[in-house]
Design a protein around this motif. Structure first.
Motif, PDB file in Angstrom:
ATOM      1  N   ILE A   1       0.837  -1.193   0.000  1.00 26.57           N
ATOM      2  CA  ILE A   1       0.000   0.000   0.000  1.00 26.57           C
ATOM      3  C   ILE A   1       0.872   1.242   0.000  1.00 26.57           C
ATOM      4  CG2 ILE A   1      -1.628   1.329   1.407  1.00 26.57           C
ATOM      5  CD1 ILE A   1      -2.909  -1.366   2.175  1.00 26.57           C
ATOM      6  N   GLU A   2       1.956   1.211   0.759  1.00 25.57           N
ATOM      7  CA  GLU A   2       2.863   2.356   0.814  1.00 25.57           C
ATOM      8  C   GLU A   2       3.488   2.649  -0.545  1.00 25.57           C
ATOM      9  OE1 GLU A   2       2.064   0.758   4.681  1.00 25.57           O
ATOM     10  OE2 GLU A   2       3.001  -0.270   2.985  1.00 25.57           O
ATOM     11  N   LYS A   3       3.910   1.606  -1.259  1.00 21.58           N
ATOM     12  CA  LYS A   3       4.512   1.792  -2.579  1.00 21.58           C
ATOM     13  C   LYS A   3       3.475   2.306  -3.570  1.00 21.58           C
ATOM     14  CE  LYS A   3       7.848   1.665  -5.524  1.00 21.58           C
ATOM     15  NZ  LYS A   3       8.947   2.635  -5.423  1.00 21.58           N
ATOM     16  N   LEU A   4       2.266   1.767  -3.533  1.00 23.74           N
ATOM     17  CA  LEU A   4       1.211   2.245  -4.414  1.00 23.74           C
ATOM     18  C   LEU A   4       0.902   3.710  -4.130  1.00 23.74           C
ATOM     19  CD1 LEU A   4      -0.896   1.856  -6.593  1.00 23.74           C
ATOM     20  CD2 LEU A   4      -2.434   0.922  -4.849  1.00 23.74           C
ATOM     21  N   SER A   5       0.861   4.080  -2.868  1.00 25.94           N
ATOM     22  CA  SER A   5       0.631   5.477  -2.500  1.00 25.94           C
ATOM     23  C   SER A   5       1.731   6.373  -3.054  1.00 25.94           C
ATOM     24  CB  SER A   5       0.564   5.611  -0.981  1.00 25.94           C
ATOM     25  OG  SER A   5       0.395   6.947  -0.602  1.00 25.94           O
ATOM     26  N   GLU A   6       2.960   5.918  -2.955  1.00 29.09           N
ATOM     27  CA  GLU A   6       4.107   6.668  -3.489  1.00 29.09           C
ATOM     28  C   GLU A   6       3.965   6.868  -5.005  1.00 29.09           C
ATOM     29  OE1 GLU A   6       8.695   5.482  -4.235  1.00 29.09           O
ATOM     30  OE2 GLU A   6       7.964   5.136  -2.192  1.00 29.09           O
ATOM     31  N   ILE A   7       3.580   5.829  -5.712  1.00 26.98           N
ATOM     32  CA  ILE A   7       3.409   5.910  -7.164  1.00 26.98           C
ATOM     33  C   ILE A   7       2.288   6.875  -7.525  1.00 26.98           C
ATOM     34  CG2 ILE A   7       2.667   4.599  -9.205  1.00 26.98           C
ATOM     35  CD1 ILE A   7       4.191   2.182  -7.922  1.00 26.98           C
ATOM     36  N   LEU A   8       1.156   6.777  -6.817  1.00 27.95           N
ATOM     37  CA  LEU A   8       0.039   7.676  -7.095  1.00 27.95           C
ATOM     38  C   LEU A   8       0.405   9.128  -6.807  1.00 27.95           C
ATOM     39  CD1 LEU A   8      -2.930   5.543  -5.736  1.00 27.95           C
ATOM     40  CD2 LEU A   8      -2.311   5.947  -8.121  1.00 27.95           C
ATOM     41  N   GLN A   9       1.175   9.382  -5.754  1.00 26.71           N
ATOM     42  CA  GLN A   9       1.634  10.735  -5.450  1.00 26.71           C
ATOM     43  C   GLN A   9       2.540  11.259  -6.565  1.00 26.71           C
ATOM     44  OE1 GLN A   9       0.877  12.910  -2.966  1.00 26.71           O
ATOM     45  NE2 GLN A   9      -0.683  11.448  -2.343  1.00 26.71           N
ATOM     46  N   TYR A  10       3.422  10.402  -7.057  1.00 23.72           N
ATOM     47  CA  TYR A  10       4.322  10.777  -8.149  1.00 23.72           C
ATOM     48  C   TYR A  10       3.523  11.160  -9.394  1.00 23.72           C
ATOM     49  CZ  TYR A  10       7.934  10.535 -11.710  1.00 23.72           C
ATOM     50  OH  TYR A  10       8.775  10.835 -12.752  1.00 23.72           O
ATOM     51  N   ILE A  11       2.523  10.345  -9.718  1.00 27.78           N
ATOM     52  CA  ILE A  11       1.670  10.637 -10.880  1.00 27.78           C
ATOM     53  C   ILE A  11       0.973  11.977 -10.686  1.00 27.78           C
ATOM     54  CG2 ILE A  11      -0.410   9.913 -12.126  1.00 27.78           C
ATOM     55  CD1 ILE A  11       0.508   6.984 -11.540  1.00 27.78           C
TER      56      ILE A  11
ATOM     57  N   GLU B   1       1.856  14.523  -8.925  1.00 29.68           N
ATOM     58  CA  GLU B   1       2.801  15.631  -8.973  1.00 29.68           C
ATOM     59  C   GLU B   1       3.280  15.931 -10.393  1.00 29.68           C
ATOM     60  OE1 GLU B   1       5.852  14.354  -6.286  1.00 29.68           O
ATOM     61  OE2 GLU B   1       4.549  14.584  -4.531  1.00 29.68           O
ATOM     62  N   ASN B   2       3.144  14.958 -11.302  1.00 23.23           N
ATOM     63  CA  ASN B   2       3.720  15.115 -12.627  1.00 23.23           C
ATOM     64  C   ASN B   2       2.718  15.164 -13.778  1.00 23.23           C
ATOM     65  OD1 ASN B   2       6.811  14.973 -12.294  1.00 23.23           O
ATOM     66  ND2 ASN B   2       6.016  13.417 -10.903  1.00 23.23           N
ATOM     67  N   THR B   3       1.443  15.076 -13.462  1.00 22.03           N
ATOM     68  CA  THR B   3       0.431  15.127 -14.515  1.00 22.03           C
ATOM     69  C   THR B   3      -0.906  15.518 -13.906  1.00 22.03           C
ATOM     70  OG1 THR B   3      -0.483  13.918 -16.398  1.00 22.03           O
ATOM     71  CG2 THR B   3      -0.243  12.697 -14.353  1.00 22.03           C
TER      72      THR B   3
END
Length: 72
Positions: free
Chosen positions: A28-38, A40-42
């Protein structure tokens, strides 16, 4: 997705077999990190949660259905 983190998925239910789906290692933590990255960038204009299977809720429903307080 790791079935130990994502309980409401098909592959997390040991009673179900047959579709060949299997769990992975995504937390869940990694998925949250990925969603935050997305985010922030789009620009996000839509989001879907597909194939949500609330096994825990179904088991609770079955358990409570046997209790008169919850079934009348």
């Amino acid at each position: 997705m790791d079935e130990h983190c994502f309980h409401s998925t098909y592959f997390a239910n040991p009673e179900l077999v047959g579709d060949g789906a299997g769990g992975g290692k995504m937390t869940i933590e990694k998925l949250s990190e990925i969603l935050q990255y997305i985010q922030e960038n789009t620009g996000i204009i839509g989001f879907t949660i597909a194939e949500y299977l609330p096994f825990d809720e179904y088991r609770l429903h079955k358990m409570f259905s046997k209790i008169v307080l919850f079934s009348e």
